[in-house]
Design a protein around this motif. Structure first.
Motif, short mmCIF file in Angstrom:
data_model
loop_
_atom_site.label_atom_id
_atom_site.label_comp_id
_atom_site.label_asym_id
_atom_site.label_seq_id
_atom_site.Cartn_x
_atom_site.Cartn_y
_atom_site.Cartn_z
N VAL A 4 66.51 -10.85 38.72
CA VAL A 4 66.17 -11.87 39.72
C VAL A 4 65.95 -13.22 39.04
O VAL A 4 66.44 -14.25 39.51
CB VAL A 4 64.92 -11.45 40.53
N ILE A 5 65.25 -13.22 37.94
CA ILE A 5 64.98 -14.47 37.21
C ILE A 5 66.28 -15.05 36.67
O ILE A 5 66.52 -16.26 36.78
CB ILE A 5 63.95 -14.23 36.09
N ILE A 6 67.14 -14.21 36.11
CA ILE A 6 68.42 -14.69 35.59
C ILE A 6 69.29 -15.24 36.72
O ILE A 6 69.91 -16.30 36.57
CB ILE A 6 69.14 -13.57 34.81
N ALA A 7 69.32 -14.54 37.87
CA ALA A 7 70.10 -15.01 39.01
C ALA A 7 69.57 -16.35 39.52
O ALA A 7 70.35 -17.26 39.84
CB ALA A 7 70.09 -13.98 40.12
N LEU A 8 68.26 -16.49 39.60
CA LEU A 8 67.66 -17.74 40.06
C LEU A 8 67.98 -18.88 39.09
O LEU A 8 68.35 -19.98 39.51
CB LEU A 8 66.15 -17.57 40.21
N LEU A 9 67.87 -18.63 37.81
CA LEU A 9 68.16 -19.65 36.80
C LEU A 9 69.64 -20.04 36.84
O LEU A 9 69.98 -21.23 36.79
CB LEU A 9 67.78 -19.14 35.41
N THR A 10 70.51 -19.06 36.98
CA THR A 10 71.95 -19.33 37.06
C THR A 10 72.27 -20.17 38.29
O THR A 10 73.02 -21.15 38.22
CB THR A 10 72.75 -18.02 37.08
N GLY A 11 71.69 -19.79 39.43
CA GLY A 11 71.89 -20.56 40.66
C GLY A 11 71.38 -21.98 40.53
O GLY A 11 72.01 -22.94 41.01
N PHE A 12 70.26 -22.15 39.87
CA PHE A 12 69.69 -23.48 39.66
C PHE A 12 70.63 -24.34 38.82
O PHE A 12 70.90 -25.50 39.14
CB PHE A 12 68.32 -23.35 38.98
N ILE A 13 71.15 -23.77 37.76
CA ILE A 13 72.07 -24.50 36.88
C ILE A 13 73.35 -24.86 37.63
O ILE A 13 73.85 -25.99 37.53
CB ILE A 13 72.37 -23.69 35.60
N VAL A 14 73.89 -23.91 38.41
CA VAL A 14 75.09 -24.19 39.20
C VAL A 14 74.81 -25.31 40.20
O VAL A 14 75.63 -26.21 40.39
CB VAL A 14 75.60 -22.92 39.90
N GLY A 15 73.66 -25.27 40.83
CA GLY A 15 73.27 -26.34 41.75
C GLY A 15 73.21 -27.70 41.07
O GLY A 15 73.67 -28.71 41.62
#
Length: 59
Positions: A4-15
């Motif tokens: 979940v943390i990795i997915a959130l961080l990845t989504g944040f970077i993509v954003g």
């Protein structure tokens, strides 16, 4: 929890990248879209729980 943390961080970077290039966001732009995605996930999980109790046609 790590996923979940990795997915959130990845989504944040993509954003950040999409905003930096002034591209449209690659996700539902409104809370209703996010709620729909959550609903799909919950429906899938509930079917996994109640599926064994349903007739064979639903399995």
């Amino acid at each position: 929890m790590k996923e979940v943390i990795i997915a959130l961080l990845t989504g944040f970077i993509v954003g950040l990248v999409f905003a930096g290039f002034k591209l449209p966001i690659p996700a539902p732009p409104a809370f209703a879209g996010v709620a729909g995605i959550i609903g799909i996930y919950l429906g899938f999980k509930v079917m996994g729980w109640v599926g064994p109790m349903l007739p064979e046609i639903f399995k």
